[in-house]
Write a protein that holds these residues in place. Structure first.
Motif, PDB file in Angstrom:
ATOM      1  N   VAL A  63      11.555  -2.491 -20.796  1.00 43.55           N
ATOM      2  CA  VAL A  63      12.262  -3.899 -20.522  1.00 43.55           C
ATOM      3  C   VAL A  63      11.740  -4.233 -18.948  1.00 43.55           C
ATOM      4  O   VAL A  63      12.007  -3.499 -17.939  1.00 43.55           O
ATOM      5  N   LEU A  64      11.113  -5.467 -18.787  1.00 43.63           N
ATOM      6  CA  LEU A  64      10.907  -5.977 -17.418  1.00 43.63           C
ATOM      7  C   LEU A  64      11.651  -7.067 -17.076  1.00 43.63           C
ATOM      8  O   LEU A  64      11.969  -7.814 -17.937  1.00 43.63           O
ATOM      9  N   THR A  65      12.164  -7.136 -15.691  1.00 49.95           N
ATOM     10  CA  THR A  65      12.911  -8.161 -15.255  1.00 49.95           C
ATOM     11  C   THR A  65      12.344  -8.772 -14.059  1.00 49.95           C
ATOM     12  O   THR A  65      12.147  -7.985 -12.935  1.00 49.95           O
ATOM     13  N   LEU A  66      12.083  -9.990 -14.017  1.00 53.47           N
ATOM     14  CA  LEU A  66      11.624 -10.684 -12.941  1.00 53.47           C
ATOM     15  C   LEU A  66      12.836 -11.434 -12.282  1.00 53.47           C
ATOM     16  O   LEU A  66      13.342 -12.269 -13.061  1.00 53.47           O
ATOM     17  N   LYS A  67      13.141 -11.402 -10.976  1.00 50.23           N
ATOM     18  CA  LYS A  67      13.962 -12.337 -10.291  1.00 50.23           C
ATOM     19  C   LYS A  67      13.747 -13.110  -9.250  1.00 50.23           C
ATOM     20  O   LYS A  67      13.035 -12.100  -8.172  1.00 50.23           O
ATOM     21  N   ILE A  68      13.660 -14.116  -9.054  1.00 50.67           N
ATOM     22  CA  ILE A  68      13.454 -14.894  -7.796  1.00 50.67           C
ATOM     23  C   ILE A  68      14.746 -15.438  -7.203  1.00 50.67           C
ATOM     24  O   ILE A  68      15.588 -15.998  -7.912  1.00 50.67           O
ATOM     25  N   ILE A 112      11.999 -24.007  -4.859  1.00 43.78           N
ATOM     26  CA  ILE A 112      12.342 -22.281  -4.830  1.00 43.78           C
ATOM     27  C   ILE A 112      12.645 -22.200  -3.370  1.00 43.78           C
ATOM     28  O   ILE A 112      13.405 -21.421  -2.873  1.00 43.78           O
ATOM     29  N   GLY A 113      11.895 -22.468  -2.448  1.00 47.16           N
ATOM     30  CA  GLY A 113      12.059 -22.186  -0.996  1.00 47.16           C
ATOM     31  C   GLY A 113      11.457 -20.878  -0.743  1.00 47.16           C
ATOM     32  O   GLY A 113      10.666 -19.954  -1.450  1.00 47.16           O
ATOM     33  N   MET A 114      11.971 -20.516   0.421  1.00 45.39           N
ATOM     34  CA  MET A 114      11.690 -18.843   0.989  1.00 45.39           C
ATOM     35  C   MET A 114      12.625 -17.789   0.386  1.00 45.39           C
ATOM     36  O   MET A 114      13.847 -18.274   0.155  1.00 45.39           O
ATOM     37  N   GLY A 115      12.002 -16.837   0.003  1.00 47.14           N
ATOM     38  CA  GLY A 115      13.086 -15.955  -0.262  1.00 47.14           C
ATOM     39  C   GLY A 115      12.575 -14.410  -1.014  1.00 47.14           C
ATOM     40  O   GLY A 115      11.404 -14.056  -0.211  1.00 47.14           O
ATOM     41  N   THR A 116      12.999 -13.845  -2.012  1.00 48.63           N
ATOM     42  CA  THR A 116      12.333 -12.670  -2.384  1.00 48.63           C
ATOM     43  C   THR A 116      12.193 -12.583  -3.813  1.00 48.63           C
ATOM     44  O   THR A 116      12.989 -13.527  -4.661  1.00 48.63           O
ATOM     45  N   LEU A 117      11.274 -11.861  -4.395  1.00 48.91           N
ATOM     46  CA  LEU A 117      10.919 -11.511  -5.600  1.00 48.91           C
ATOM     47  C   LEU A 117      11.275 -10.083  -5.995  1.00 48.91           C
ATOM     48  O   LEU A 117      10.806  -9.251  -5.352  1.00 48.91           O
ATOM     49  N   THR A 118      11.888  -9.723  -6.980  1.00 47.94           N
ATOM     50  CA  THR A 118      12.461  -8.604  -7.405  1.00 47.94           C
ATOM     51  C   THR A 118      11.970  -8.274  -8.791  1.00 47.94           C
ATOM     52  O   THR A 118      11.893  -9.195  -9.779  1.00 47.94           O
ATOM     53  N   VAL A 119      11.194  -7.240  -8.972  1.00 46.54           N
ATOM     54  CA  VAL A 119      10.571  -6.577 -10.334  1.00 46.54           C
ATOM     55  C   VAL A 119      11.091  -5.263 -10.685  1.00 46.54           C
ATOM     56  O   VAL A 119      11.141  -4.527  -9.970  1.00 46.54           O
ATOM     57  N   ILE A 120      11.882  -5.358 -12.029  1.00 43.40           N
ATOM     58  CA  ILE A 120      12.661  -4.048 -12.353  1.00 43.40           C
ATOM     59  C   ILE A 120      12.105  -3.960 -13.687  1.00 43.40           C
ATOM     60  O   ILE A 120      11.836  -4.523 -14.403  1.00 43.40           O
ATOM     61  N   ARG A 121      11.354  -2.587 -13.632  1.00 43.04           N
ATOM     62  CA  ARG A 121      10.858  -2.042 -14.677  1.00 43.04           C
ATOM     63  C   ARG A 121      11.688  -1.072 -15.194  1.00 43.04           C
ATOM     64  O   ARG A 121      11.800   0.131 -14.634  1.00 43.04           O
ATOM     65  N   ASP A 122      12.421  -1.209 -16.423  1.00 45.46           N
ATOM     66  CA  ASP A 122      13.441   0.106 -17.265  1.00 45.46           C
ATOM     67  C   ASP A 122      12.631   0.443 -18.344  1.00 45.46           C
ATOM     68  O   ASP A 122      12.166  -0.032 -19.290  1.00 45.46           O
ATOM     69  N   GLU A 123      12.400   1.964 -18.128  1.00 43.86           N
ATOM     70  CA  GLU A 123      11.472   2.609 -19.009  1.00 43.86           C
ATOM     71  C   GLU A 123      12.668   3.410 -20.026  1.00 43.86           C
ATOM     72  O   GLU A 123      12.163   4.132 -20.947  1.00 43.86           O
ATOM     73  N   GLY A 124      13.822   3.055 -19.849  1.00 40.18           N
ATOM     74  CA  GLY A 124      14.825   3.886 -20.442  1.00 40.18           C
ATOM     75  C   GLY A 124      15.330   5.314 -20.039  1.00 40.18           C
ATOM     76  O   GLY A 124      16.251   5.904 -20.926  1.00 40.18           O
ATOM     77  N   ALA A 125      14.617   5.725 -19.285  1.00 40.12           N
ATOM     78  CA  ALA A 125      14.815   7.096 -18.661  1.00 40.12           C
ATOM     79  C   ALA A 125      14.760   7.059 -17.239  1.00 40.12           C
ATOM     80  O   ALA A 125      14.031   6.853 -16.589  1.00 40.12           O
ATOM     81  N   GLY A 126      16.006   7.520 -16.769  1.00 39.00           N
ATOM     82  CA  GLY A 126      16.222   7.810 -15.299  1.00 39.00           C
ATOM     83  C   GLY A 126      16.410   6.436 -14.676  1.00 39.00           C
ATOM     84  O   GLY A 126      16.628   5.363 -15.466  1.00 39.00           O
ATOM     85  N   TYR A 129      12.368   1.287 -12.051  1.00 40.19           N
ATOM     86  CA  TYR A 129      11.659   1.030 -10.962  1.00 40.19           C
ATOM     87  C   TYR A 129      12.115  -0.165 -10.295  1.00 40.19           C
ATOM     88  O   TYR A 129      12.141  -1.264 -11.161  1.00 40.19           O
ATOM     89  N   VAL A 130      12.309  -0.380  -9.223  1.00 36.23           N
ATOM     90  CA  VAL A 130      12.675  -1.716  -8.425  1.00 36.23           C
ATOM     91  C   VAL A 130      11.632  -1.988  -7.491  1.00 36.23           C
ATOM     92  O   VAL A 130      11.606  -1.418  -6.268  1.00 36.23           O
ATOM     93  N   GLY A 131      10.844  -2.947  -7.452  1.00 35.95           N
ATOM     94  CA  GLY A 131       9.814  -3.542  -6.403  1.00 35.95           C
ATOM     95  C   GLY A 131      10.565  -4.621  -5.814  1.00 35.95           C
ATOM     96  O   GLY A 131      10.728  -5.716  -6.556  1.00 35.95           O
ATOM     97  N   ARG A 132      10.458  -4.966  -4.775  1.00 34.56           N
ATOM     98  CA  ARG A 132      10.826  -6.497  -3.860  1.00 34.56           C
ATOM     99  C   ARG A 132       9.722  -6.551  -2.819  1.00 34.56           C
ATOM    100  O   ARG A 132       9.379  -6.002  -2.087  1.00 34.56           O
ATOM    101  N   GLU A 152       2.225  -2.603  -5.837  1.00 35.04           N
ATOM    102  CA  GLU A 152       1.287  -1.819  -6.545  1.00 35.04           C
ATOM    103  C   GLU A 152       0.345  -1.580  -6.277  1.00 35.04           C
ATOM    104  O   GLU A 152      -0.834  -0.659  -6.677  1.00 35.04           O
ATOM    105  N   GLN A 153      -0.394  -2.058  -4.905  1.00 33.17           N
ATOM    106  CA  GLN A 153      -1.614  -1.978  -4.425  1.00 33.17           C
ATOM    107  C   GLN A 153      -2.951  -1.938  -5.537  1.00 33.17           C
ATOM    108  O   GLN A 153      -3.917  -1.106  -5.361  1.00 33.17           O
ATOM    109  N   ILE A 154      -2.627  -2.816  -6.186  1.00 31.96           N
ATOM    110  CA  ILE A 154      -3.685  -3.248  -7.149  1.00 31.96           C
ATOM    111  C   ILE A 154      -4.344  -4.655  -7.117  1.00 31.96           C
ATOM    112  O   ILE A 154      -3.605  -5.567  -6.975  1.00 31.96           O
TER     113      ILE A 154
END
Length: 298
Positions: A63-68, A112-126, A129-132, A152-154
């Protein structure tokens, strides 16, 4: 054209891509959340980004969550996507009507303005992963591009677009993600950069009657590299909320017996609301009493 997404390789397998058409998905979000034009565009762009990034998940249960979160009048948008590109979203303020940009387009960045993007990847184990990262523009496509570079340096280019019609319905919506693979040649990098520089907007391709396949051929296919794109997968995209009375009942159970007893003593039916699909679930006092006694609904 129905909503769907394609995945594949291009430029002699030196890059991979995903592209999608998402008009019905964004239209459903607009109907559920009754969004103003600029809010439809903002929510629709993030939903499209979510569908594309969800298709990049490794496992079917991810499950992937994107939050602005921004300092503009919209304040926040949250989108959740699964690995099959089922998406749903919430927008904090659905009625923003800021002025158009100087070029006549909706000012999503200003809303939207200035702020942050948060990406949460939930693989169901442990732990998930949260990237901001910061929001360079608030225009969402640029912000997702920046996220891939920083977190992700891609080397990645993300384009997402929503065209709102005069009647406030969604005329076109869609987007793409293009990623260079580590062994891509300098010539390929240069050609891609030159091609992307000519892309004005995603919706312009759809306005010309193009499909996601046509759009990719125009940006990274035969017109640029002299090699056709290779499509590995085609799948549907849809706005889909997985809430149900059963899931809401489990949420009620999770609050604990003390809170349930308080609801029973209050003597009023309890209404639980799902913000993603705007559905209400009402539980009568006898139903709450049964849940209190048995730990599940009838």
């Amino acid at each position: 054209m129905k909503d769907y997404l394609i995945k594949g390789m291009a430029a002699g397998n030196e890059m991979r891509f995903l592209a999608a058409y998402t008009r019905e998905t964004v239209n459903k979000a607009q109907e559920i959340h009754q969004t103003s034009p600029v809010c439809s565009a903002a929510l629709g762009r993030l939903l499209t980004g979510g569908a594309l990034m969800g298709a990049m998940c490794k496992n079917e249960t991810d499950v992937l969550t994107l939050k602005i979160d921004g300092d503009g009048p919209i304040r926040s948008i949250t989108v959740t996507a699964d690995a099959m590109s089922n998406v749903k979203g919430i927008i904090y303020n659905n009625s923003v009507n800021n002025p158009l940009r100087f070029d006549g387009h909706l000012d999503v960045g200003g809303a939207i303005g200035m702020g942050t993007l948060t990406v949460i990847r939930d693989e169901g184990a442990g732990e998930p992963y949260v990237g901001r990262t910061m929001l360079p523009t608030g225009e969402i496509g640029d912000d997702l591009t920046y996220y891939f570079a920083e977190s992700e340096q891609i080397p990645t280019s993300v384009g997402v677009g929503v065209l709102v019609d005069r009647d406030l319905s969604i005329k076109h919506a869609g987007g793409f993600i293009i990623q260079l693979l580590p062994f891509a040649s300098e010539e390929t990098v240069t050609k891609l950069e030159n091609s992307l520089a000519k892309v004005k907007s995603v919706t312009e391709y759809f306005n010309q009657g193009m499909t996601p396949e046509d759009m990719m051929r125009s940006i990274i296919g035969e017109e640029v590299f002299g090699i056709d794109i290779n499509i590995d997968e085609t799948r549907p995209v849809q706005y889909s909320c997985n809430c149900s009375r059963e899931r809401v009942t489990k949420a009620l159970i999770s609050v604990g017996k003390k809170e349930l007893k308080s609801m029973i003593d209050d003597g009023k039916p309890v209404n639980l609301h799902c913000d993603f699909c705007n559905t209400d679930y009402e539980f009568s006092i006898p139903e709450i009493q049964y849940i209190y006694d048995h730990g599940h609904s009838k």
